[in-house]
Design a protein around this motif. Structure first.
Motif, PDB file in Angstrom:
ATOM      1  N   LEU A  12       0.825  -1.224   0.000  1.00  8.49           N
ATOM      2  CA  LEU A  12       0.000   0.000   0.000  1.00  8.49           C
ATOM      3  C   LEU A  12       0.859   1.274   0.000  1.00  8.49           C
ATOM      4  O   LEU A  12       0.595   2.194  -0.790  1.00  8.49           O
ATOM      5  CB  LEU A  12      -1.002  -0.024   1.150  1.00  8.49           C
ATOM      6  N   GLU A  58       0.895   4.076  -3.022  1.00  9.04           N
ATOM      7  CA  GLU A  58       0.718   5.523  -2.825  1.00  9.04           C
ATOM      8  C   GLU A  58       1.889   6.310  -3.411  1.00  9.04           C
ATOM      9  O   GLU A  58       1.697   7.343  -4.073  1.00  9.04           O
ATOM     10  CB  GLU A  58       0.515   5.828  -1.338  1.00  9.04           C
ATOM     11  N   ARG A 118      -8.009   0.885  -2.028  1.00  6.38           N
ATOM     12  CA  ARG A 118      -7.082   2.032  -1.952  1.00  6.38           C
ATOM     13  C   ARG A 118      -6.854   2.617  -3.351  1.00  6.38           C
ATOM     14  O   ARG A 118      -6.827   3.838  -3.532  1.00  6.38           O
ATOM     15  CB  ARG A 118      -5.756   1.580  -1.331  1.00  6.38           C
ATOM     16  N   GLN A 123      -9.761   4.688  -4.260  1.00  2.00           N
ATOM     17  CA  GLN A 123      -9.753   5.980  -3.531  1.00  2.00           C
ATOM     18  C   GLN A 123      -8.819   6.970  -4.206  1.00  2.00           C
ATOM     19  O   GLN A 123      -9.054   8.166  -4.215  1.00  2.00           O
ATOM     20  CB  GLN A 123      -9.261   5.774  -2.088  1.00  2.00           C
TER      21      GLN A 123
END
Ligand code: NIG
Ligand code: FE
Length: 400
Positions: A193, A197, A228, A231
């Motif tokens: 994750l 990002e 994620r 998002q």
């Protein structure tokens, strides 16, 4: 603005559901890197009558080919595993004993950005030489933040070094690295994750992929990665139901995935979920062939439920060490029983859809002028043979 008329062509537009959208004695007008007009030569609009004209001598013109699933950037070789499989070891056994994807991870971690680019260039050149004008390249052999980002940078650089459009996918959830054995949730939280990002922040990821399988990540772990990704506004896609049915296609569909890929073991309900979500089925006959899978993807179910089928090389060092999209076209027909027209649609209009593009993969006014010119009489000849390369040239709107 003045453009160019490509006349005397047999144009397979792939813009109609029948007969390749074929136009005999056709012409394509190209201007500013886009298709301005396409149709029968005798109907060329008067406004272009003074434009420069090239005669293609009756040659076949198709959209530039699109390889929508590759792992082109990697280090090392898996020839030893090829030998092991020939003496009875399975892909899953090799993977569980630390080989497979993880052996490529070790080799990839050891390469600099320059080395990753240099080693991928010949593979890219092989695809370009067969008419590829857009391709997708995944990360997924880093499994640590630095190497995942380096792979994506290498992919971007490949697109700058050659006249080809590169689309990247972040594949942090590809395999569980040795240092996280039995702690795969911790890998997702502390590496995957954050790397996702960082890749997004750096503008290095166009989409997010995962591998949902017993030897990789569970549906709930992929669910977290996809949540994620969405998002962050990134589209998702999934290596789904390749070696077993874990409900990967349905999971991908719940996230409105662009595509679900492999799909040898997808269930009927998974196919229906894909149809409802508009998720493209990406068929990878190179991996099916290399691993000698006993089960083929359910092509007739995709047809029955109206799921578009794309076809791709899955070029990678282990399960599909194949860098020839024309060979893959042939395999899609011979192994999966696609028609030559379905196979060609699979590497043009449906491959474009699998990458979320509406501006390529067919020859239509307004689309990118990415074209391939072939020394062939009919588009069916592209899929029916393996061997001499019939590509005459790629005409690419890149840079115009
Ligand atoms: O698409 N299925 C998982 N990932 C790749 C395999 C990559 C490898 O074996 O290195 C695939 O087949
Ligand atoms: Fe793959």
């Amino acid at each position: 603005m003045t453009g160019q008329i490509l006349a005397g062509a047999r144009v397979a537009t792939l813009d109609s559901v029948q007969s390749y959208g074929l136009i005999d004695r056709g012409a394509v007008v190209v201007s500013g890197g886009r298709v301005d007009w396409v149709g029968p030569e005798c109907e060329l609009p008067g406004r272009v009558s003074g434009w420069p004209r090239r005669n293609l001598g009756g040659r076949l013109v198709t959209p530039g080919l699109i390889d929508c699933h590759t792992h082109l950037v990697y280090g090392g070789s898996r020839a030893r595993e090829f030998e092991m499989r020939l003496t009875g070891a399975s892909y899953e056994e090799i993977s569980r004993s630390g080989g497979g994807i993880m052996s490529t991870v070790q080799a990839t971690r050891g390469l600099s950005l320059e080395d990753l680019v240099a080693s991928a260039l010949p593979r890219l050149d092989a695809l370009i030489a067969e008419g590829v004008t857009t391709l997708e390249i995944k990360s997924g052999y880093g499994m640590d933040l630095d190497t995942e980002l380096r792979m994506l940078k290498a992919a971007r650089q490949l697109g700058e070094r050659r006249p080809v459009r590169v689309v990247t996918s972040f594949l942090g959830a590809h395999a569980i690295p040795d240092e996280f054995r039995d702690r795969s949730d911790a890998y997702i939280d502390t590496i995957c994750l954050p790397a996702l990002e960082a890749a997004h922040e750096a503008g290095l990821a166009d989409a997010v992929d995962g591998f949902c399988e017993g030897i990789a990540f569970s549906p709930s772990q992929i669910d977290r990665v996809f949540a994620r990704a969405r998002q962050l506004g990134l589209p998702v896609k999934l290596h789904a139901d390749q070696l077993s049915d874990l409900g990967g296609a349905a999971l991908a569909s719940r996230h409105a995935a662009l595509s679900a890929d492999h799909l040898e073991y997808v269930s009927e309900s998974g196919v229906k979920a894909m149809a409802k979500a508009g998720t493209v089925a990406v068929l990878l006959p190179g991996a099916y062939y290399t691993l000698r899978e006993p089960v083929a993807p359910p092509v007739s179910a995709f047809r029955d439920h109206g799921v578009p089928m794309a076809v791709a090389t899955d070029a990678n060092p282990g399960s599909s060490p194949i860098h020839s999209i024309l060979t893959i076209l042939n395999m899609a027909c011979t192994l999966f029983r696609l028609t030559p027209e379905e196979a060609l649609a699979g590497v043009t209009c449906h491959a474009a859809a699998a990458l979320g593009f509406r501006d390529r993969g067919r020859i239509r006014a307004g689309c990118l002028a990415d074209l391939a010119v072939w020394d062939l009489d009919h588009p069916r000849e592209l899929a029916c043979r393996i061997g001499p390369n019939p590509l005459v040239e790629r005409i690419s709107g890149i840079g115009s």
